[in-house]
Design a protein around this motif. Structure first.
Motif, mmCIF file in Angstrom:
data_model
loop_
_atom_site.group_PDB
_atom_site.id
_atom_site.type_symbol
_atom_site.label_atom_id
_atom_site.label_comp_id
_atom_site.label_asym_id
_atom_site.label_seq_id
_atom_site.Cartn_x
_atom_site.Cartn_y
_atom_site.Cartn_z
ATOM 1 N N GLU A 1 55.898 102.015 56.293
ATOM 2 C CA GLU A 1 55.683 103.429 56.012
ATOM 3 C C GLU A 1 56.920 104.252 56.369
ATOM 4 O O GLU A 1 57.316 105.155 55.650
ATOM 5 C CB GLU A 1 54.489 103.924 56.836
ATOM 6 C CG GLU A 1 53.788 105.104 56.242
ATOM 7 C CD GLU A 1 52.492 105.349 56.974
ATOM 8 O OE1 GLU A 1 52.466 106.309 57.748
ATOM 9 O OE2 GLU A 1 51.529 104.584 56.777
ATOM 10 N N PHE A 2 57.532 103.865 57.475
ATOM 11 C CA PHE A 2 58.759 104.540 57.912
ATOM 12 C C PHE A 2 59.884 104.325 56.902
ATOM 13 O O PHE A 2 60.688 105.208 56.638
ATOM 14 C CB PHE A 2 59.159 103.990 59.290
ATOM 15 C CG PHE A 2 60.542 104.341 59.736
ATOM 16 C CD1 PHE A 2 60.822 105.608 60.226
ATOM 17 C CD2 PHE A 2 61.559 103.404 59.676
ATOM 18 C CE1 PHE A 2 62.097 105.929 60.653
ATOM 19 C CE2 PHE A 2 62.836 103.720 60.106
ATOM 20 C CZ PHE A 2 63.100 104.990 60.582
ATOM 21 N N GLU A 3 59.918 103.135 56.322
ATOM 22 C CA GLU A 3 61.014 102.801 55.409
ATOM 23 C C GLU A 3 60.773 103.317 53.989
ATOM 24 O O GLU A 3 61.690 103.368 53.188
ATOM 25 C CB GLU A 3 61.208 101.274 55.378
ATOM 26 C CG GLU A 3 61.817 100.750 56.658
ATOM 27 C CD GLU A 3 61.945 99.251 56.690
ATOM 28 O OE1 GLU A 3 61.353 98.588 55.820
ATOM 29 O OE2 GLU A 3 62.640 98.736 57.582
ATOM 30 N N MET B 1 51.186 97.004 62.751
ATOM 31 C CA MET B 1 52.534 97.330 63.227
ATOM 32 C C MET B 1 53.535 97.311 62.090
ATOM 33 O O MET B 1 54.358 98.209 61.944
ATOM 34 C CB MET B 1 52.961 96.347 64.286
ATOM 35 C CG MET B 1 52.244 96.555 65.585
ATOM 36 S SD MET B 1 52.879 95.518 66.881
ATOM 37 C CE MET B 1 52.492 93.917 66.254
ATOM 38 N N LYS C 1 62.904 106.123 52.741
ATOM 39 C CA LYS C 1 64.343 105.920 52.920
ATOM 40 C C LYS C 1 64.982 105.334 51.660
ATOM 41 O O LYS C 1 66.160 105.057 51.621
ATOM 42 C CB LYS C 1 64.612 104.976 54.108
ATOM 43 C CG LYS C 1 63.922 105.392 55.399
ATOM 44 C CD LYS C 1 64.660 106.471 56.115
ATOM 45 C CE LYS C 1 64.011 106.831 57.440
ATOM 46 N NZ LYS C 1 62.716 107.502 57.284
ATOM 47 N N HIS D 1 70.921 101.955 49.519
ATOM 48 C CA HIS D 1 70.381 103.307 49.638
ATOM 49 C C HIS D 1 71.230 104.212 50.516
ATOM 50 O O HIS D 1 70.766 105.245 50.992
ATOM 51 C CB HIS D 1 68.939 103.238 50.137
ATOM 52 C CG HIS D 1 68.073 102.450 49.214
ATOM 53 N ND1 HIS D 1 67.719 102.913 47.974
ATOM 54 C CD2 HIS D 1 67.550 101.202 49.317
ATOM 55 C CE1 HIS D 1 66.992 101.999 47.363
ATOM 56 N NE2 HIS D 1 66.881 100.959 48.152
ATOM 57 N N SER E 1 64.193 99.569 51.686
ATOM 58 C CA SER E 1 65.217 100.525 52.073
ATOM 59 C C SER E 1 66.407 99.846 52.729
ATOM 60 O O SER E 1 67.458 100.443 52.902
ATOM 61 C CB SER E 1 64.626 101.553 53.032
ATOM 62 O OG SER E 1 64.388 100.973 54.288
ATOM 63 N N ARG E 2 66.224 98.581 53.115
ATOM 64 C CA ARG E 2 67.323 97.863 53.779
ATOM 65 C C ARG E 2 68.118 97.012 52.785
ATOM 66 O O ARG E 2 68.865 96.141 53.185
ATOM 67 C CB ARG E 2 66.763 96.999 54.912
ATOM 68 C CG ARG E 2 66.217 97.816 56.065
ATOM 69 C CD ARG E 2 65.588 96.959 57.122
ATOM 70 N NE ARG E 2 64.245 96.527 56.752
ATOM 71 C CZ ARG E 2 63.879 95.260 56.631
ATOM 72 N NH1 ARG E 2 64.741 94.305 56.869
ATOM 73 N NH2 ARG E 2 62.657 94.961 56.285
ATOM 74 N N LYS F 1 53.324 100.363 59.890
ATOM 75 C CA LYS F 1 54.018 101.558 60.350
ATOM 76 C C LYS F 1 55.493 101.490 59.998
ATOM 77 O O LYS F 1 56.117 102.484 59.678
ATOM 78 C CB LYS F 1 53.850 101.698 61.878
ATOM 79 C CG LYS F 1 52.474 102.158 62.277
ATOM 80 C CD LYS F 1 52.516 103.533 62.919
ATOM 81 C CE LYS F 1 51.139 104.073 63.139
ATOM 82 N NZ LYS F 1 50.789 104.235 64.529
ATOM 83 N N ILE F 2 56.037 100.286 60.049
ATOM 84 C CA ILE F 2 57.453 100.132 59.736
ATOM 85 C C ILE F 2 57.685 100.325 58.244
ATOM 86 O O ILE F 2 58.597 101.032 57.832
ATOM 87 C CB ILE F 2 57.971 98.766 60.223
ATOM 88 C CG1 ILE F 2 57.969 98.749 61.751
ATOM 89 C CG2 ILE F 2 59.373 98.498 59.716
ATOM 90 C CD1 ILE F 2 58.292 97.433 62.364
#
Lengths: 121, 210
Positions: free
Chosen positions: A7-9, A1, A12, A78, A56-57, A4-5
Protein backbone atom coordinates in the motif's frame (compact mmCIF):
# COMPACT_ATOMS: atom_id res chain seq x y z
CA UNK A 1 2.38 -6.67 7.00
CA UNK A 2 3.20 -7.05 3.33
CA UNK A 3 -0.14 -5.41 2.58
CA UNK A 4 0.94 -2.27 4.36
CA UNK A 5 4.15 -2.21 2.39
CA UNK A 6 2.45 -2.70 -0.96
CA UNK A 7 0.00 0.00 0.00
CA UNK A 8 2.89 2.30 0.82
CA UNK A 9 4.52 1.55 -2.53
CA UNK A 10 1.33 1.90 -4.55
CA UNK A 11 1.43 5.65 -5.01
CA UNK A 12 5.20 5.68 -5.60
CA UNK A 13 4.65 4.45 -9.14
CA UNK A 14 4.63 6.96 -12.00
CA UNK A 15 1.08 7.41 -13.18
CA UNK A 16 1.90 7.30 -16.84
CA UNK A 17 4.33 4.75 -18.12
CA UNK A 18 7.32 6.46 -19.69
CA UNK A 19 7.45 4.17 -22.68
CA UNK A 20 6.97 0.55 -23.47
CA UNK A 21 10.40 -0.93 -23.83
CA UNK A 22 11.86 -4.37 -23.49
CA UNK A 23 15.17 -6.06 -22.92
CA UNK A 24 17.27 -5.73 -26.08
CA UNK A 25 15.78 -2.43 -27.18
CA UNK A 26 18.02 0.53 -27.82
CA UNK A 27 16.70 3.51 -25.88
CA UNK A 28 17.44 7.13 -25.04
CA UNK A 29 17.05 7.90 -21.35
CA UNK A 30 16.52 11.57 -20.58
CA UNK A 31 18.00 12.11 -17.14
CA UNK A 32 17.73 15.37 -15.26
CA UNK A 33 21.01 16.27 -13.62
CA UNK A 34 21.82 19.10 -11.24
CA UNK A 35 25.05 21.02 -11.75
CA UNK A 36 25.39 23.39 -8.84
CA UNK A 37 22.40 25.65 -9.27
CA UNK A 38 21.57 24.71 -12.82
CA UNK A 39 19.54 21.79 -14.04
CA UNK A 40 19.83 20.20 -17.41
CA UNK A 41 18.74 17.05 -19.16
CA UNK A 42 21.33 14.53 -20.24
CA UNK A 43 20.61 11.74 -22.68
CA UNK A 44 22.01 8.29 -22.04
CA UNK A 45 21.70 6.09 -25.09
CA UNK A 46 22.24 2.34 -25.06
CA UNK A 47 20.89 -1.19 -25.06
CA UNK A 48 18.59 -2.36 -22.29
CA UNK A 49 20.33 -5.42 -20.86
CA UNK A 50 17.95 -6.11 -18.00
CA UNK A 51 14.77 -5.04 -16.32
CA UNK A 52 13.79 -5.55 -12.71
CA UNK A 53 10.04 -5.48 -12.28
CA UNK A 54 9.17 -4.81 -8.64
CA UNK A 55 6.38 -2.23 -8.71
CA UNK A 56 7.68 1.07 -7.40
CA UNK A 57 11.11 -0.47 -6.91
CA UNK A 58 11.45 -1.34 -10.60
CA UNK A 59 14.70 -0.57 -12.38
CA UNK A 60 16.41 -1.14 -15.70
CA UNK A 61 20.01 -1.35 -16.82
CA UNK A 62 21.29 0.30 -19.98
CA UNK A 63 24.65 -0.57 -21.52
CA UNK A 64 26.61 1.36 -24.07
CA UNK A 65 30.18 1.53 -25.32
CA UNK A 66 31.95 4.82 -24.72
CA UNK A 67 35.41 5.21 -26.23
CA UNK A 68 35.90 1.47 -26.34
CA UNK A 69 34.87 1.05 -22.73
CA UNK A 70 31.58 -0.52 -21.69
CA UNK A 71 29.42 1.71 -19.50
CA UNK A 72 26.34 0.48 -17.66
CA UNK A 73 23.84 2.57 -15.78
CA UNK A 74 20.98 1.25 -13.71
CA UNK A 75 18.04 3.62 -13.41
CA UNK A 76 15.14 3.34 -10.98
CA UNK A 77 12.16 3.38 -13.33
CA UNK A 78 10.06 5.63 -11.12
CA UNK A 79 12.80 8.09 -10.26
CA UNK A 80 11.79 11.75 -10.63
CA UNK A 81 15.12 12.33 -12.36
CA UNK A 82 14.04 10.35 -15.38
CA UNK A 83 12.06 12.64 -17.62
CA UNK A 84 11.58 10.63 -20.75
CA UNK A 85 12.47 7.34 -22.39
CA UNK A 86 12.61 7.09 -26.16
CA UNK A 87 12.74 3.74 -27.87
CA UNK A 88 15.09 4.03 -30.83
CA UNK A 89 15.31 0.47 -32.04
CA UNK A 90 13.55 -2.75 -31.09
CA UNK A 91 15.75 -5.72 -30.35
CA UNK A 92 15.03 -9.38 -30.85
CA UNK A 93 16.44 -11.36 -27.96
CA UNK A 94 15.92 -14.75 -26.35
CA UNK A 95 17.14 -13.88 -22.87
CA UNK A 96 15.72 -11.84 -20.00
CA UNK A 97 19.14 -10.54 -19.04
CA UNK A 98 21.72 -9.78 -21.71
CA UNK A 99 24.77 -10.14 -19.50
CA UNK A 100 26.54 -12.02 -22.30
CA UNK A 101 27.01 -8.67 -24.03
CA UNK A 102 29.58 -7.81 -21.38
CA UNK A 103 31.97 -10.37 -22.79
CA UNK A 104 31.61 -9.12 -26.33
CA UNK A 105 33.29 -6.32 -28.18
CA UNK A 106 32.75 -4.60 -31.50
CA UNK A 107 30.12 -5.81 -33.90
CA UNK A 108 29.18 -8.76 -31.69
CA UNK A 109 27.55 -6.41 -29.19
CA UNK A 110 24.78 -5.64 -31.67
CA UNK A 111 21.37 -7.07 -30.88
CA UNK A 112 19.31 -8.34 -33.81
CA UNK A 113 16.57 -5.96 -34.77
CA UNK A 114 13.00 -7.01 -34.36
CA UNK A 115 11.03 -6.86 -37.57
CA UNK A 116 7.26 -6.56 -37.44
CA UNK A 117 5.56 -9.89 -36.98
CA UNK A 118 3.56 -11.31 -39.85
CA UNK A 119 -0.12 -10.66 -39.36
CA UNK A 120 -2.50 -13.56 -39.16
CA UNK A 121 -4.64 -14.31 -42.23
CA UNK B 1 19.36 18.34 36.83
CA UNK B 2 16.19 16.60 35.85
CA UNK B 3 16.59 14.05 33.13
CA UNK B 4 14.70 14.85 29.98
CA UNK B 5 11.89 12.37 29.59
CA UNK B 6 11.63 10.94 26.15
CA UNK B 7 8.47 10.21 24.26
CA UNK B 8 8.16 6.47 23.88
CA UNK B 9 5.84 4.12 22.03
CA UNK B 10 5.78 0.42 21.26
CA UNK B 11 5.68 -0.87 17.72
CA UNK B 12 6.16 -3.65 15.28
CA UNK B 13 8.50 -3.79 12.31
CA UNK B 14 6.56 -4.21 9.07
CA UNK B 15 9.45 -4.30 6.65
CA UNK B 16 11.55 -2.16 4.39
CA UNK B 17 10.96 -0.34 1.16
CA UNK B 18 12.38 2.62 -0.70
CA UNK B 19 11.20 6.01 -1.79
CA UNK B 20 12.46 9.22 -3.37
CA UNK B 21 13.01 12.35 -1.31
CA UNK B 22 12.29 15.94 -2.43
CA UNK B 23 15.52 16.20 -4.40
CA UNK B 24 14.96 12.85 -6.09
CA UNK B 25 17.46 10.79 -4.12
CA UNK B 26 16.41 7.26 -3.36
CA UNK B 27 16.26 6.59 0.37
CA UNK B 28 15.78 3.28 2.18
CA UNK B 29 12.86 3.35 4.59
CA UNK B 30 11.48 1.07 7.29
CA UNK B 31 7.77 0.88 7.99
CA UNK B 32 6.85 0.57 11.65
CA UNK B 33 3.39 -0.05 12.98
CA UNK B 34 3.56 2.07 16.12
CA UNK B 35 0.76 2.01 18.64
CA UNK B 36 -1.96 2.28 19.70
CA UNK B 37 -0.80 1.32 23.17
CA UNK B 38 -2.87 0.91 26.31
CA UNK B 39 -1.67 1.95 29.74
CA UNK B 40 -2.00 -1.10 31.99
CA UNK B 41 -0.55 0.30 35.18
CA UNK B 42 0.81 3.59 36.45
CA UNK B 43 3.74 3.07 38.80
CA UNK B 44 4.49 5.76 41.33
CA UNK B 45 7.20 6.60 43.85
CA UNK B 46 4.91 6.04 46.82
CA UNK B 47 4.13 2.45 46.00
CA UNK B 48 6.82 1.21 43.64
CA UNK B 49 9.74 3.52 44.37
CA UNK B 50 9.92 4.87 40.82
CA UNK B 51 7.73 6.39 38.20
CA UNK B 52 6.79 4.46 35.09
CA UNK B 53 3.95 3.47 32.83
CA UNK B 54 3.32 -0.15 32.07
CA UNK B 55 1.89 -0.29 28.58
CA UNK B 56 0.63 -3.03 26.29
CA UNK B 57 0.68 -3.24 22.51
CA UNK B 58 -0.72 -5.55 19.83
CA UNK B 59 -3.85 -7.58 20.54
CA UNK B 60 -3.41 -11.30 21.08
CA UNK B 61 -5.84 -14.16 20.51
CA UNK B 62 -4.23 -16.35 23.12
CA UNK B 63 -5.59 -16.72 26.64
CA UNK B 64 -3.23 -14.97 29.02
CA UNK B 65 -1.96 -16.62 32.17
CA UNK B 66 -3.63 -15.61 35.43
CA UNK B 67 -1.26 -12.82 36.56
CA UNK B 68 -1.46 -11.22 33.15
CA UNK B 69 -5.21 -11.75 32.88
CA UNK B 70 -5.58 -9.78 36.11
CA UNK B 71 -3.64 -6.95 34.54
CA UNK B 72 -5.85 -6.79 31.48
CA UNK B 73 -9.09 -7.29 33.43
CA UNK B 74 -8.27 -4.45 35.77
CA UNK B 75 -8.17 -1.88 33.00
CA UNK B 76 -10.74 -3.76 30.91
CA UNK B 77 -8.74 -4.07 27.72
CA UNK B 78 -8.10 -7.01 25.42
CA UNK B 79 -5.06 -9.22 25.80
CA UNK B 80 -1.82 -7.63 24.64
CA UNK B 81 1.20 -9.45 23.29
CA UNK B 82 3.86 -6.94 24.14
CA UNK B 83 4.10 -5.41 27.59
CA UNK B 84 6.84 -2.92 28.49
CA UNK B 85 7.50 -0.20 30.99
CA UNK B 86 8.11 3.24 29.62
CA UNK B 87 8.94 6.49 31.39
CA UNK B 88 5.98 8.74 32.24
CA UNK B 89 5.15 10.88 29.24
CA UNK B 90 5.58 14.55 29.99
CA UNK B 91 2.71 16.75 28.96
CA UNK B 92 0.50 13.75 28.31
CA UNK B 93 -1.06 12.70 31.57
CA UNK B 94 -2.00 9.10 31.00
CA UNK B 95 -4.22 7.09 33.28
CA UNK B 96 -4.72 3.38 33.61
CA UNK B 97 -6.75 1.97 30.76
CA UNK B 98 -6.11 4.95 28.54
CA UNK B 99 -4.99 4.46 24.95
CA UNK B 100 -2.38 6.58 23.26
CA UNK B 101 -1.09 6.59 19.71
CA UNK B 102 1.46 8.16 17.41
CA UNK B 103 0.03 11.65 17.90
CA UNK B 104 2.47 11.70 20.82
CA UNK B 105 5.26 11.87 18.24
CA UNK B 106 3.88 14.90 16.46
CA UNK B 107 6.78 17.10 15.39
CA UNK B 108 9.46 14.60 16.36
CA UNK B 109 12.24 14.62 13.76
CA UNK B 110 14.54 11.86 14.91
CA UNK B 111 13.91 8.64 16.79
CA UNK B 112 15.86 5.84 18.44
CA UNK B 113 14.55 2.35 17.74
CA UNK B 114 15.27 -0.59 19.99
CA UNK B 115 14.62 -4.20 19.09
CA UNK B 116 15.99 -7.72 19.15
CA UNK B 117 18.47 -8.28 16.33
CA UNK B 118 18.24 -11.26 14.00
CA UNK B 119 19.91 -14.33 15.50
CA UNK B 120 23.06 -15.53 13.77
CA UNK B 121 23.66 -18.52 16.03
CA UNK B 122 27.09 -19.54 17.31
CA UNK B 123 29.35 -17.52 15.05
CA UNK B 124 33.12 -17.60 14.58
CA UNK B 125 35.34 -14.59 15.01
CA UNK B 126 35.44 -13.81 11.30
CA UNK B 127 31.69 -13.23 11.16
CA UNK B 128 31.24 -11.96 14.70
CA UNK B 129 34.16 -9.56 15.02
CA UNK B 130 35.16 -9.01 11.38
CA UNK B 131 38.53 -10.72 11.86
CA UNK B 132 40.61 -11.37 8.76
CA UNK B 133 40.70 -14.88 7.37
CA UNK B 134 43.94 -16.84 7.22
CA UNK B 135 45.61 -18.21 4.09
CA UNK B 136 43.31 -20.53 2.17
CA UNK B 137 45.87 -22.78 0.44
CA UNK B 138 49.34 -24.36 0.73
CA UNK B 139 48.19 -26.68 3.52
CA UNK B 140 46.95 -23.79 5.62
CA UNK B 141 45.54 -24.83 8.99
CA UNK B 142 44.28 -21.40 9.96
CA UNK B 143 41.57 -20.64 7.43
CA UNK B 144 38.99 -19.13 9.77
CA UNK B 145 40.50 -19.82 13.17
CA UNK B 146 40.75 -17.35 16.01
CA UNK B 147 44.59 -17.60 16.04
CA UNK B 148 46.47 -16.62 19.15
CA UNK B 149 44.52 -15.71 22.27
CA UNK B 150 47.41 -13.98 24.02
CA UNK B 151 50.95 -14.25 25.35
CA UNK B 152 52.74 -17.02 27.28
CA UNK B 153 53.52 -17.34 30.99
CA UNK B 154 53.33 -13.58 31.45
CA UNK B 155 50.40 -12.86 31.88
CA UNK B 156 49.63 -16.59 31.73
CA UNK B 157 45.97 -16.06 31.16
CA UNK B 158 43.59 -14.83 28.49
CA UNK B 159 42.75 -11.17 28.90
CA UNK B 160 39.14 -10.48 29.72
CA UNK B 161 37.02 -9.30 26.81
CA UNK B 162 39.12 -11.22 24.25
CA UNK B 163 37.10 -11.42 21.05
CA UNK B 164 36.12 -15.04 20.60
CA UNK B 165 33.48 -17.13 18.88
CA UNK B 166 30.02 -17.27 20.45
CA UNK B 167 26.38 -16.36 20.15
CA UNK B 168 25.82 -13.57 17.68
CA UNK B 169 22.58 -11.67 17.24
CA UNK B 170 19.32 -12.20 19.16
CA UNK B 171 20.48 -9.36 21.35
CA UNK B 172 18.92 -6.07 22.33
CA UNK B 173 20.08 -3.47 19.84
CA UNK B 174 19.26 0.19 19.64
CA UNK B 175 19.68 2.25 16.49
CA UNK B 176 19.91 5.94 17.21
CA UNK B 177 18.96 9.08 15.34
CA UNK B 178 16.84 7.66 12.56
CA UNK B 179 15.16 10.40 10.57
CA UNK B 180 11.37 10.32 10.65
CA UNK B 181 10.10 10.43 7.08
CA UNK B 182 6.41 10.26 7.83
CA UNK B 183 4.23 9.90 10.89
CA UNK B 184 0.72 8.78 9.96
CA UNK B 185 -1.42 8.89 13.09
CA UNK B 186 -4.54 7.53 11.40
CA UNK B 187 -2.82 4.43 10.10
CA UNK B 188 -0.49 4.10 13.10
CA UNK B 189 2.32 4.06 10.60
CA UNK B 190 5.75 5.47 11.37
CA UNK B 191 8.21 5.61 8.49
CA UNK B 192 11.87 6.09 9.31
CA UNK B 193 14.91 6.40 7.08
CA UNK B 194 17.25 3.45 7.43
CA UNK B 195 17.13 0.00 8.97
CA UNK B 196 15.95 -1.15 12.39
CA UNK B 197 16.89 -4.35 14.28
CA UNK B 198 15.02 -7.61 13.85
CA UNK B 199 12.97 -9.32 11.20
CA UNK B 200 9.58 -8.11 9.96
CA UNK B 201 6.98 -8.73 12.66
CA UNK B 202 9.39 -8.27 15.53
CA UNK B 203 8.56 -5.88 18.34
CA UNK B 204 10.25 -2.53 18.74
CA UNK B 205 10.42 0.30 21.20
CA UNK B 206 10.51 3.70 19.54
CA UNK B 207 11.85 6.68 21.46
CA UNK B 208 12.36 10.29 20.60
CA UNK B 209 16.08 10.97 20.09
CA UNK B 210 17.86 13.16 22.59
Amino acid sequence: MTNKISEFEKDKVKEEALAEFHVGDTIDVHVRIVEGEKQRVQIFNGTVIGRKKRGSRSAFTVRRIVAGEGVERTFPLHSPWIEKIEVKRLGRVRRAKLYYLRDRIGKATKVREKVALRRKG
Amino acid sequence: MAQRIRKTILGKKLGMSQMFDESGNMIPVTLIEAGPCTVLQVKGIAKDGYEALQVGFDASHKDPNKPKAGLFDKVGCETKRMIREIPPQEGHELEEGQDFNLSLFDGVEKVDVQGISKGKGFAGTVKRWNHHIGPQGHGSKSKRTIGSTGQSQDPGRVIKGKKMAGQMGSAKVKVRNLKVVNCDVEQNLLIVCGAVPGSPGSYLMVEESL
